[in-house]
Scaffold this motif. Structure first.
Motif, short mmCIF file in Angstrom:
data_model
loop_
_atom_site.label_atom_id
_atom_site.label_comp_id
_atom_site.label_asym_id
_atom_site.label_seq_id
_atom_site.Cartn_x
_atom_site.Cartn_y
_atom_site.Cartn_z
N GLY A 100 7.97 11.98 2.18
CA GLY A 100 7.81 13.25 1.30
C GLY A 100 9.18 14.15 1.72
N ARG A 101 8.58 15.49 1.75
CA ARG A 101 9.82 16.25 2.08
C ARG A 101 10.61 16.25 3.38
NH1 ARG A 101 10.22 21.48 -0.59
NH2 ARG A 101 9.30 20.18 -1.98
N ASN A 138 13.66 16.97 6.53
CA ASN A 138 14.60 17.84 7.11
C ASN A 138 15.91 17.44 7.50
OD1 ASN A 138 15.07 20.17 8.69
ND2 ASN A 138 14.21 19.11 10.68
N GLU A 171 16.39 15.54 -0.51
CA GLU A 171 15.74 16.30 0.41
C GLU A 171 14.15 15.59 0.23
OE1 GLU A 171 15.73 20.18 0.36
OE2 GLU A 171 17.88 20.44 -0.56
N ASP A 172 13.73 14.69 -0.57
CA ASP A 172 12.55 14.04 -0.67
C ASP A 172 12.59 12.70 -0.82
OD1 ASP A 172 9.66 13.44 -1.47
OD2 ASP A 172 9.53 15.73 -1.81
N TYR A 203 17.61 25.45 -7.07
CA TYR A 203 16.60 24.30 -7.52
C TYR A 203 16.25 24.53 -9.00
CZ TYR A 203 16.45 23.88 -2.40
OH TYR A 203 16.92 23.19 -1.15
N ASN A 222 9.90 19.51 -7.77
CA ASN A 222 9.52 19.68 -6.27
C ASN A 222 9.89 18.26 -5.69
OD1 ASN A 222 7.71 18.42 -7.66
ND2 ASN A 222 5.93 18.66 -6.21
N ILE A 223 10.34 17.17 -6.53
CA ILE A 223 10.49 15.88 -5.64
C ILE A 223 12.09 15.81 -5.76
CG2 ILE A 223 10.29 13.45 -5.79
CD1 ILE A 223 7.38 14.04 -6.67
N ARG A 282 14.81 16.86 -5.28
CA ARG A 282 15.45 18.04 -4.53
C ARG A 282 16.71 17.66 -3.88
NH1 ARG A 282 12.26 22.91 -3.55
NH2 ARG A 282 13.50 23.07 -1.76
#
Length: 466
Positions: free
Chosen positions: A89-90, A92, A203-204, A227, A283-284, A286
């Motif tokens: 998922g998200r 770092n 990022e995802d 975003y 939201n994905i 990114r």
């Protein structure tokens, strides 16, 4: 031993028959409805807000293509999951990460050409990732360091191609992508091509690096843009597309030297070909952008955009010219170095709007609405004037007859021919003059007698002679 061998052969044959049966069933079930090579749309078109595009789930692959791919690979393995359980998922993201002399463990099983495929299952697609590049090695290291683990968790078979522009001339991203597409196809068969800017880090990992039924703009949400999608025509950053669609739109334009607008030109090509663009949820989809300077901004990019829809079939893959300098197999990618040629000295050397392909030599191309210039300007007629005389005196003047060699040969205005002698002209209201005045009779008097004595006197007898 013989029995064991026979059993092994039988098992292999049964496996092959089983896969061929599945393939035949798939053809029968899909062929009538949509054709053997068609792919059912895998995306819904829910709109989350004013800035979102179409949303793609990417969960229903082409059964026929996958079974064919499986027959070429290890038939004993199942296909990888469309959305593997290994996704995190998200993520770092650390932009300071850089490849060292010793690769991290997650990168060590990648071949020197930048190729990798899962060992536990059969990848659903084979991906060629093409990165246009020049003079940004640190950014490339950061991208590869972060991207390779994502691709491995997604269970896709991939190979990374870094297409580097040779020399220090103005950058041309469109040509580099076209070159990467053509050169990658020489190194293997790929189901999907992903064009990736070197400064965008995912990022995802739920944003799948695969191709959908239509081209997919994978980077609609970038951190420096808060975003949000700035405008609906944006397809720059990361774009996935099938080879069939890329050929249909004739690739990228080769005309954009410097930063900007080649991606907008791509959108117009897709639009003119009636190919819609998909996007993942914001939201994905990114990405984090590495800060960099935008040098050599194109000054005529907006001018070329006006002709994108009418020009795309005339200019692109079919007019691509380059010289392959070197191909190197490096630690995590295949580096392709190409000479894309020199930018025009003057941007006006390109054809104006609604003009065909630019000539190889500008002298071969006629200028707009102008005939070929004469070798000598005197060979051209002047506006609304006939051919000029060799000597101006040979040319009649405006509204005037040809001038006489001697002005005396011309009659004067409203005057007849001049007499040789003035005495030849009669006087006003007078007849021809007599030779002698005595020849004219006097007024109201008859002819005079030769002798006065011949006339009778008035009412009187003739006067006496004396």
């Amino acid at each position: 031993m013989v029995c064991a061998s026979l059993v092994s052969v039988i098992n292999v044959r049964q496996l092959g028959v089983s896969l061929k049966t599945k393939l035949r069933v798939a053809k029968l079930s899909f062929g009538a409805a949509s054709g053997l090579n068609s792919e059912k749309p895998t995306c819904d078109f829910r709109s989350r807000n004013d800035n979102t595009g179409r949303i793609c789930s990417d969960k229903t692959p082409n059964v026929i293509r996958e079974l064919t791919y499986k027959l070429r690979g290890n038939g004993s393995l199942d296909f990888c999951q469309a959305v593997p359980d290994s996704l995190e998922g998200r993520l770092n993201i650390s932009l300071e990460a850089k490849l060292q002399s010793t690769s991290p463990p997650v990168l060590q099983d990648v071949s020197p050409s930048g190729a990798w495929s899962p060992k536990s299952c059969v990848a659903r697609q084979r991906i060629a990732i093409i990165i246009p590049f020049r003079d940004r090695q640190k950014h490339l290291d950061i991208l590869v360091y972060n991207l390779v683990p994502v691709l491995k968790r997604q269970k896709v078979a991939f190979r990374i191609f870094v297409v580097e522009q040779f020399g220090n001339k103005t950058f041309n991203k469109g040509r580099l992508i076209n070159i990467g597409f053509m050169e990658a196809r020489k190194h293997g068969e790929f189901d999907c091509f992903i064009f990736h800017d070197v400064d965008l880090i995912p990022e995802d990992d739920r944003n799948m690096y695969t191709c959908s039924a239509n081209p997919r703009h994978m980077s609609p949400a970038v951190d420096v843009l808060r975003y949000k999608l700035p405008y609906m025509a944006l397809v720059g950053g990361v774009l996935s597309i099938k080879a069939e669609h890329f050929f249909k739109i004739n690739g990228y334009s080769n005309l954009y030297w410097g930063w900007g607008a080649e991606d907008d030109d791509m959108f117009y090509r897709l639009s003119a070909s009636k190919i819609s663009v998909l996007r993942p949820p914001f939201n994905i989809g990114r990405y984090k952008m590495i800060k960099h300077d935008k040098n050599d901004v194109s000054t005529v990019r907006l001018h070329f955009l006006k002709t994108a829809k009418t020009r795309y079939l005339k200019e692109g893959l079919n007019t691509l010219e380059y010289k392959l300098v070197e191909t190197r197999l490096e630690k995590l990618y295949t580096r392709i170095i190409a000479n894309v040629g020199d930018p025009p000295k003057n941007q006006t050397e390109y054809p104006k709007a609604n003009v065909g392909d630019p000539p190889k030599n500008q002298t071969e191309h006629p200028k707009a609405n102008v005939d070929d210039p004469p070798k000598n300007q005197t060979e051209y007629p002047k506006a609304n004037v006939g051919d000029p005389p060799k000597n101006q005196t040979e040319h009649p003047k405006a509204n005037v007859d040809d001038p006489p060699k001697n002005q005396t040969e011309y009659p004067k205005a409203n005057v007849g021919d001049p007499p040789k002698k003035e005495t030849e002209y009669p006087k006003e209201t007078v007849g021809d003059p007599p030779k002698k005045q005595t020849e004219y009779p006097k007024a109201n008097v008859g002819d005079p007698p030769k002798n006065q004595t011949e006339y009778p006197k008035a009412n009187v007898g003739d006067p006496p002679k004396n």
